[in-house]
Design a protein around this motif. Structure first.
Motif, short mmCIF file in Angstrom:
data_model
loop_
_atom_site.label_atom_id
_atom_site.label_comp_id
_atom_site.label_asym_id
_atom_site.label_seq_id
_atom_site.Cartn_x
_atom_site.Cartn_y
_atom_site.Cartn_z
N HIS A 148 0.92 -1.31 0.04
CA HIS A 148 -0.04 0.13 0.00
C HIS A 148 0.98 1.12 0.09
CE1 HIS A 148 -3.80 -2.23 0.63
NE2 HIS A 148 -3.13 -2.94 1.31
N ILE A 149 0.66 2.02 -0.96
CA ILE A 149 1.63 3.16 -1.08
C ILE A 149 1.09 4.46 -0.75
CG2 ILE A 149 2.67 4.40 -2.97
CD1 ILE A 149 3.72 1.43 -2.33
N ALA A 150 1.58 5.25 0.26
CA ALA A 150 0.98 6.54 0.78
C ALA A 150 1.16 7.59 -0.37
CB ALA A 150 2.13 6.80 1.86
N ASP A 151 0.74 8.69 0.13
CA ASP A 151 0.86 9.94 -0.90
C ASP A 151 2.08 10.54 -0.75
OD1 ASP A 151 0.89 12.56 -1.64
OD2 ASP A 151 -1.09 13.07 -0.76
N MET A 152 2.98 10.04 -1.60
CA MET A 152 4.36 10.28 -1.48
C MET A 152 4.75 11.93 -1.85
SD MET A 152 5.66 7.53 -0.85
CE MET A 152 7.41 7.83 -0.64
N ARG A 179 2.97 7.47 -9.36
CA ARG A 179 2.86 8.43 -10.46
C ARG A 179 4.09 8.23 -11.40
NH1 ARG A 179 0.85 14.33 -7.85
NH2 ARG A 179 -1.10 13.16 -7.14
N GLY A 180 4.24 7.11 -11.76
CA GLY A 180 5.63 6.73 -12.78
C GLY A 180 6.69 6.30 -12.26
N ARG A 181 6.97 6.77 -11.05
CA ARG A 181 8.25 6.53 -10.44
C ARG A 181 8.26 5.36 -9.44
NH1 ARG A 181 11.25 11.28 -6.57
NH2 ARG A 181 12.95 10.05 -6.11
N ASP A 302 -2.87 6.78 -8.72
CA ASP A 302 -1.78 7.55 -9.09
C ASP A 302 -0.65 6.64 -8.74
OD1 ASP A 302 -1.94 7.39 -6.32
OD2 ASP A 302 -1.85 9.63 -5.80
N HIS A 303 -0.95 5.33 -8.54
CA HIS A 303 0.08 4.41 -8.33
C HIS A 303 -0.03 2.95 -8.87
CE1 HIS A 303 -1.82 3.36 -4.20
NE2 HIS A 303 -1.53 2.13 -4.59
N ALA A 304 0.90 2.23 -9.32
CA ALA A 304 0.87 0.87 -9.79
C ALA A 304 1.26 0.05 -8.48
CB ALA A 304 1.75 0.69 -10.95
N TYR A 305 0.30 -1.06 -8.26
CA TYR A 305 0.71 -1.93 -7.29
C TYR A 305 1.15 -3.50 -7.63
CZ TYR A 305 -4.09 -3.32 -8.04
OH TYR A 305 -5.37 -3.66 -8.47
N SER A 306 1.58 -4.21 -6.74
CA SER A 306 1.99 -5.51 -6.87
C SER A 306 1.64 -6.32 -5.70
CB SER A 306 3.42 -5.57 -7.19
OG SER A 306 3.71 -6.86 -7.60
N ALA A 307 0.43 -6.87 -5.61
CA ALA A 307 -0.19 -7.39 -4.36
C ALA A 307 0.13 -8.69 -4.19
CB ALA A 307 -1.73 -6.84 -4.34
N THR A 308 0.76 -9.25 -3.47
CA THR A 308 1.38 -10.75 -3.06
C THR A 308 0.13 -11.11 -1.73
OG1 THR A 308 2.91 -10.04 -1.31
CG2 THR A 308 3.51 -10.43 -3.65
N SER A 309 -0.79 -10.33 -1.59
CA SER A 309 -1.86 -10.66 -0.49
C SER A 309 -3.12 -9.72 -0.55
CB SER A 309 -1.37 -10.58 0.70
OG SER A 309 -0.72 -9.31 1.17
N VAL A 310 -4.03 -10.10 -0.10
CA VAL A 310 -5.28 -9.15 -0.10
C VAL A 310 -5.69 -8.90 1.31
CG1 VAL A 310 -6.98 -10.97 -0.38
CG2 VAL A 310 -7.63 -8.87 -1.17
N GLN A 311 -6.06 -7.48 1.38
CA GLN A 311 -6.65 -7.12 2.74
C GLN A 311 -7.89 -6.43 2.57
OE1 GLN A 311 -3.36 -5.88 1.54
NE2 GLN A 311 -2.67 -7.67 2.31
#
Length: 424
Positions: A148-152, A179-181, A302-311
């Motif tokens: 889970h990615i915060a507001d960077m 945002r692509g980074r 605004d972000h791409a994730y890669s989830a190895t689990s589900v919450q």
């Protein structure tokens, strides 16, 4: 007519990782037959498995340097040390993470300062500002827990404004971006894990990545190079390391050649794995969202994730009811991890369990979120039918518990009405 058949059970072992690629198995057997499992070749042998992996991993993430170590926890500890954390220093950390994260801060003899999280499980930017102002901390160890990615943007704004160095815990965030980074490129350094349940699997292992040559040199020496640092391919060069060599202790945290041999072929598999993990996550999440009693934390557009689990969050149930839900799911073969449990259990914990971290205050907002938060592993081998069954088991368990509690309340109300209607 209702069926007398028992409801379907999940028969899949959710702890089962994907097999090691054949190329990794072949190289591991080669190394075992040679006996050369140490990462360095003292007599000039071609012991470059770890060095090549470091070079390849740095390129994959997009950082200049990588140092491979024996665990993700060791990578976090070294990241804090090379960032200048000294004994007694306060270090900020978000409240949704696992025990090795505050553990790494304590390992560095520093003091955790826990920052609240919001409803979607990421660091609360307003509380980050408050704690940055009040604590005097000069380092934030930001855990991208469960990917889970915060507001960077706001995180970086706060760090810059308060002179705080950002260190990223990316144990669950490989192949993610904001945002692509790429996540892992925002801080002065980042730590990754290769423990069995992560994106890469060596059983145990970790990586520290950075663009800073002095940090990289210190990490190489701390990891335990025995002055054989010339065998590193991802290195700031001998001049930098020689300058540091008599001032940086050896903590013996190296990765073995065997672990690197297993990991190198997995790097090429990561894009395929990430795509499959996300399909599994999204299918289960869609099934869970069909229940009015569940909420899946939002992953920002605004972000791409890669989830190895589900919450997911279970709404409106107290601790006893949550335990009943877990028991019903377990009876149908589905283990669910719950972050609100009274005691921490395998791969869950909450700040109230970290007594070693000192008094952190009530952290009311964080514990309110964690009291509802559940977690299910999602191995790559799950089929679509199994994903649907997982969501069904969760929904059924919650509906059964909610219905039982509703019936219990109705019976109590009827009993009270009956008692009040009797003649004295």
């Amino acid at each position: 007519m209702a069926s007398d058949l028992p409801p379907p059970r999940l028969t899949r072992d959710l702890t089962q990782p994907e097999a090691i690629p054949e190329a990794g198995i072949a190289r591991a057997l080669e190394l075992m037959r040679s006996g050369r499992l140490f990462r360095y070749g003292e007599m000039g042998a071609d012991q470059l498995d770890v060095s090549r992996l470091e070079e390849e991993f740095a390129a994959f993430v997009g950082r200049r340097y990588c140092v491979a170590v024996n665990s993700g926890g060791a990578a976090m500890f070294l990241a804090l040390k090379v960032a200048g954390v000294a004994p007694g220093d306060p270090v900020l950390v978000n409240g949704f993470t696992l025990a090795p994260v505050p553990g790494a801060i304590l390992h560095a003899a520093a003091k955790p300062v826990v920052v609240e999280i919001g409803r979607d499980c990421v660091i609360d930017p307003d509380d980050l500002v408050r704690k940055a102002s009040s604590s005097g901390a000069k380092v934030l160890l930001l855990s991208h827990m469960r990917g889970h990615i915060a507001d960077m943007d706001r995180v970086l704004e706060t760090c810059t404004g308060h002179g705080i160095a950002l260190v990223e815990d990316c144990a669950h965030a490989l192949c993610t971006s904001y945002r692509g980074r790429t996540i892992g490129t925002f801080g002065v350094s980042a730590a990754f894990s290769a423990q069995a349940y992560k994106h890469l699997n060596a059983g145990e292992g970790g990586f520290l990545v950075t663009d800073d040559p002095v940090m990289a040199g210190r990490a190489i020496l701390h990891s335990g190079s025995y002055m054989l640092h010339g065998q590193h391919l991802s290195t700031p060069g001998p001049d930098v390391i020689e300058t540091l060599s008599e001032h940086v202790p050896n903590f013996s945290m190296r990765m073995s050649a065997l672990s690197a041999a297993i990991l190198r072929p997995q790097l090429a598999e990561l894009p395929r794995r990430a795509e499959r993990w996300n399909r599994i996550h999204d299918r289960i999440a869609a099934g869970l969202a069909r229940s009015q009693h569940l909420r899946v934390p939002e992953r920002g557009g605004d972000h791409a994730y890669s989830a190895t689990s589900v919450q997911f969050c279970v709404l409106g149930l107290d601790a006893d009811a949550m335990e009943a839900v877990l028991e019903r799911a377990q009876a149908r073969g589905l283990p669910i991890k719950w972050f609100g449990a009274e005691r921490q259990a395998g791969f869950t914990s909450a700040p109230r369990h970290w007594r070693y971290a000192g008094d952190q205050g009530p952290l009311t907002q964080t514990h309110r979120v964690l009291a509802q938060l559940c977690d299910i592993r999602t191995p790559l081998s799950l089929t679509d039918a199994e994903c649907d069954l997982i969501a069904e088991i969760v929904r059924d368990a919650i509906e059964a518990v909610v219905a039982a509690r509703r019936d219990g309340r109705h019976r109590q109300k009827a009993s009270r009405s009956s008692s009040q209607g009797r003649e004295p």
